[in-house]
Design a protein around this motif. Structure first.
Motif, short mmCIF file in Angstrom:
data_model
loop_
_atom_site.label_atom_id
_atom_site.label_comp_id
_atom_site.label_asym_id
_atom_site.label_seq_id
_atom_site.Cartn_x
_atom_site.Cartn_y
_atom_site.Cartn_z
N MET A 1 0.81 -1.19 0.00
CA MET A 1 0.00 0.00 0.00
C MET A 1 0.85 1.25 0.00
O MET A 1 0.36 2.31 -0.31
N TYR A 2 2.12 1.10 0.33
CA TYR A 2 3.00 2.26 0.35
C TYR A 2 3.14 2.80 -1.05
O TYR A 2 3.50 2.10 -1.97
N GLY A 3 2.84 4.07 -1.24
CA GLY A 3 2.96 4.70 -2.54
C GLY A 3 1.86 4.31 -3.51
O GLY A 3 1.95 4.59 -4.69
N SER A 4 0.81 3.68 -3.02
CA SER A 4 -0.25 3.21 -3.90
C SER A 4 -1.09 4.39 -4.40
O SER A 4 -1.54 5.23 -3.62
N ARG A 5 -1.30 4.41 -5.70
CA ARG A 5 -2.15 5.46 -6.27
C ARG A 5 -3.60 5.22 -5.90
O ARG A 5 -4.35 6.17 -5.74
N LEU A 6 -3.99 3.98 -5.77
CA LEU A 6 -5.37 3.67 -5.39
C LEU A 6 -5.68 4.22 -4.01
O LEU A 6 -6.73 4.83 -3.79
N VAL A 7 -4.77 4.01 -3.07
CA VAL A 7 -4.99 4.51 -1.71
C VAL A 7 -5.02 6.04 -1.72
O VAL A 7 -5.85 6.65 -1.04
N SER A 8 -4.16 6.64 -2.51
CA SER A 8 -4.17 8.10 -2.61
C SER A 8 -5.50 8.58 -3.20
O SER A 8 -6.06 9.58 -2.74
N ALA A 9 -6.01 7.87 -4.20
CA ALA A 9 -7.28 8.25 -4.81
C ALA A 9 -8.42 8.11 -3.81
O ALA A 9 -9.31 8.98 -3.73
N VAL A 10 -8.42 7.03 -3.05
CA VAL A 10 -9.48 6.83 -2.04
C VAL A 10 -9.38 7.92 -0.97
O VAL A 10 -10.40 8.45 -0.51
N ALA A 11 -8.16 8.28 -0.60
CA ALA A 11 -7.98 9.37 0.37
C ALA A 11 -8.53 10.67 -0.18
O ALA A 11 -9.16 11.45 0.56
N ALA A 12 -8.32 10.92 -1.46
CA ALA A 12 -8.86 12.15 -2.07
C ALA A 12 -10.38 12.13 -2.06
O ALA A 12 -11.03 13.16 -1.80
N VAL A 13 -10.97 10.96 -2.30
CA VAL A 13 -12.44 10.85 -2.27
C VAL A 13 -12.95 11.12 -0.86
O VAL A 13 -13.93 11.85 -0.66
N PHE A 14 -12.28 10.55 0.13
CA PHE A 14 -12.69 10.79 1.52
C PHE A 14 -12.54 12.27 1.88
O PHE A 14 -13.37 12.84 2.59
N ALA A 15 -11.50 12.91 1.39
CA ALA A 15 -11.30 14.34 1.66
C ALA A 15 -12.42 15.15 1.02
O ALA A 15 -12.94 16.11 1.63
N ALA A 16 -12.81 14.78 -0.20
CA ALA A 16 -13.90 15.49 -0.87
C ALA A 16 -15.20 15.32 -0.10
O ALA A 16 -15.98 16.29 0.05
N ILE A 17 -15.44 14.12 0.40
CA ILE A 17 -16.65 13.88 1.20
C ILE A 17 -16.61 14.71 2.48
O ILE A 17 -17.63 15.28 2.90
N ALA A 18 -15.42 14.79 3.08
CA ALA A 18 -15.28 15.60 4.30
C ALA A 18 -15.60 17.06 4.00
O ALA A 18 -16.31 17.73 4.79
N VAL A 19 -15.11 17.56 2.89
CA VAL A 19 -15.41 18.96 2.52
C VAL A 19 -16.91 19.13 2.29
O VAL A 19 -17.53 20.12 2.74
N LEU A 20 -17.52 18.18 1.63
CA LEU A 20 -18.96 18.25 1.36
C LEU A 20 -19.76 18.29 2.66
O LEU A 20 -20.68 19.10 2.82
N PHE A 21 -19.39 17.43 3.61
CA PHE A 21 -20.10 17.43 4.90
C PHE A 21 -19.83 18.72 5.67
O PHE A 21 -20.71 19.21 6.40
N ALA A 22 -18.66 19.28 5.54
CA ALA A 22 -18.37 20.55 6.20
C ALA A 22 -19.26 21.67 5.63
O ALA A 22 -19.76 22.52 6.38
N ILE A 23 -19.46 21.63 4.32
CA ILE A 23 -20.37 22.62 3.70
C ILE A 23 -21.78 22.42 4.22
O ILE A 23 -22.48 23.39 4.54
N PHE A 24 -22.21 21.15 4.33
CA PHE A 24 -23.53 20.88 4.91
C PHE A 24 -23.61 21.41 6.34
O PHE A 24 -24.65 21.88 6.79
N GLY A 25 -22.49 21.28 7.06
CA GLY A 25 -22.45 21.78 8.44
C GLY A 25 -22.69 23.28 8.51
O GLY A 25 -23.39 23.77 9.41
N PHE A 26 -22.12 24.01 7.57
CA PHE A 26 -22.35 25.45 7.54
C PHE A 26 -23.77 25.78 7.11
O PHE A 26 -24.42 26.66 7.66
N ALA A 27 -24.27 25.04 6.12
CA ALA A 27 -25.54 25.39 5.53
C ALA A 27 -26.74 24.85 6.30
O ALA A 27 -27.75 25.56 6.44
N ALA A 28 -26.67 23.65 6.81
CA ALA A 28 -27.87 23.03 7.36
C ALA A 28 -27.79 22.76 8.86
O ALA A 28 -28.56 23.34 9.64
N ASN A 29 -26.88 21.89 9.25
CA ASN A 29 -26.88 21.44 10.64
C ASN A 29 -25.44 21.31 11.11
O ASN A 29 -24.57 20.80 10.39
N VAL A 30 -25.15 21.70 12.31
CA VAL A 30 -23.80 21.65 12.87
C VAL A 30 -23.35 20.20 13.07
O VAL A 30 -22.16 19.90 13.07
#
Length: 195
Positions: free
Chosen positions: A1-30
């Motif tokens: 898994m060291y240096g894996s592009r797949l793991v990096s891609a999954v991490a990027a997806v999780f980061a995007a989801i985190a940003v999306l939920f943070a936006i929901f936190g500002f807009a809808a519910n804490v």
């Protein structure tokens, strides 16, 4: 898994989801911030591992513990004390692959004679085993005829008849039976009939 592009891609997806939920936190519910923090933490740990920083930190700690006079308990040696020889932690998957290829080429140039000798010895062992396997086990044809008390020119019917007579004499269930003699008769019959 060291240096894996797949793991990096999954991490990027999780980061995007985190940003999306943070936006929901500002807009809808804490409460969405808690979910965003969870996804953000997972994304960070996956990136930390995929970037190789986790491995570098781990290896650095092991090297420090194993170094003479290091901070480890007891220094070099003992159980689980770390690397015992010159060793470098993996840097990059592509670079390490190139390094392995270079080492293999150099190893062939330097150790080619040894490899050829090993291959030759292995071939000789294989040929000896094949020759041993090709040797028929059991009695020779002459011994088989002698065991069954037959002439060398006896036909198959004579061999079967002699076998039946001998089996009756030496069968282990008969009163004068002998297991070893029975096996010899069996082997002789198999040798002459090819069964």
């Amino acid at each position: 898994m060291y240096g894996s592009r797949l793991v990096s891609a999954v991490a990027a997806v999780f980061a995007a989801i985190a940003v999306l939920f943070a936006i929901f936190g500002f807009a809808a519910n804490v409460g969405f911030f808690a979910v965003a923090a969870l996804f953000g933490a997972v994304a960070y740990f996956m990136w930390y591992h995929a970037s190789g920083r986790f491995a570098q930190r781990l290896y650095r700690g092991v090297e420090e513990r194993a170094a003479p006079g290091g901070s480890g308990r007891g220094g070099r040696g003992g159980f689980g004390a770390g690397p015992r020889e010159e060793w470098e932690p993996p840097r990059d998957e592509d670079a390490s692959g190139r390094q392995r290829a270079r080492t293999a080429r150099g190893g062939q140039a330097r150790g080619g004679g040894r490899q050829r000798r090993q291959a030759r010895a292995q071939g000789q062992r294989r040929r000896r085993r094949a020759a041993a396997a090709a040797q028929p086990s059991g009695p020779t044809a002459a011994e088989a005829y002698d065991t069954l008390d037959l002439n060398r020119d006896a036909d198959e019917d004579a061999v079967k008849a002699a076998y039946r007579e001998k089996v009756k004499e030496v069968h282990p269930d008969s009163p004068d039976g002998d297991e070893e003699a029975f096996k010899e008769v069996q082997s002789a019959y198999e040798r002459l009939t090819g069964d």
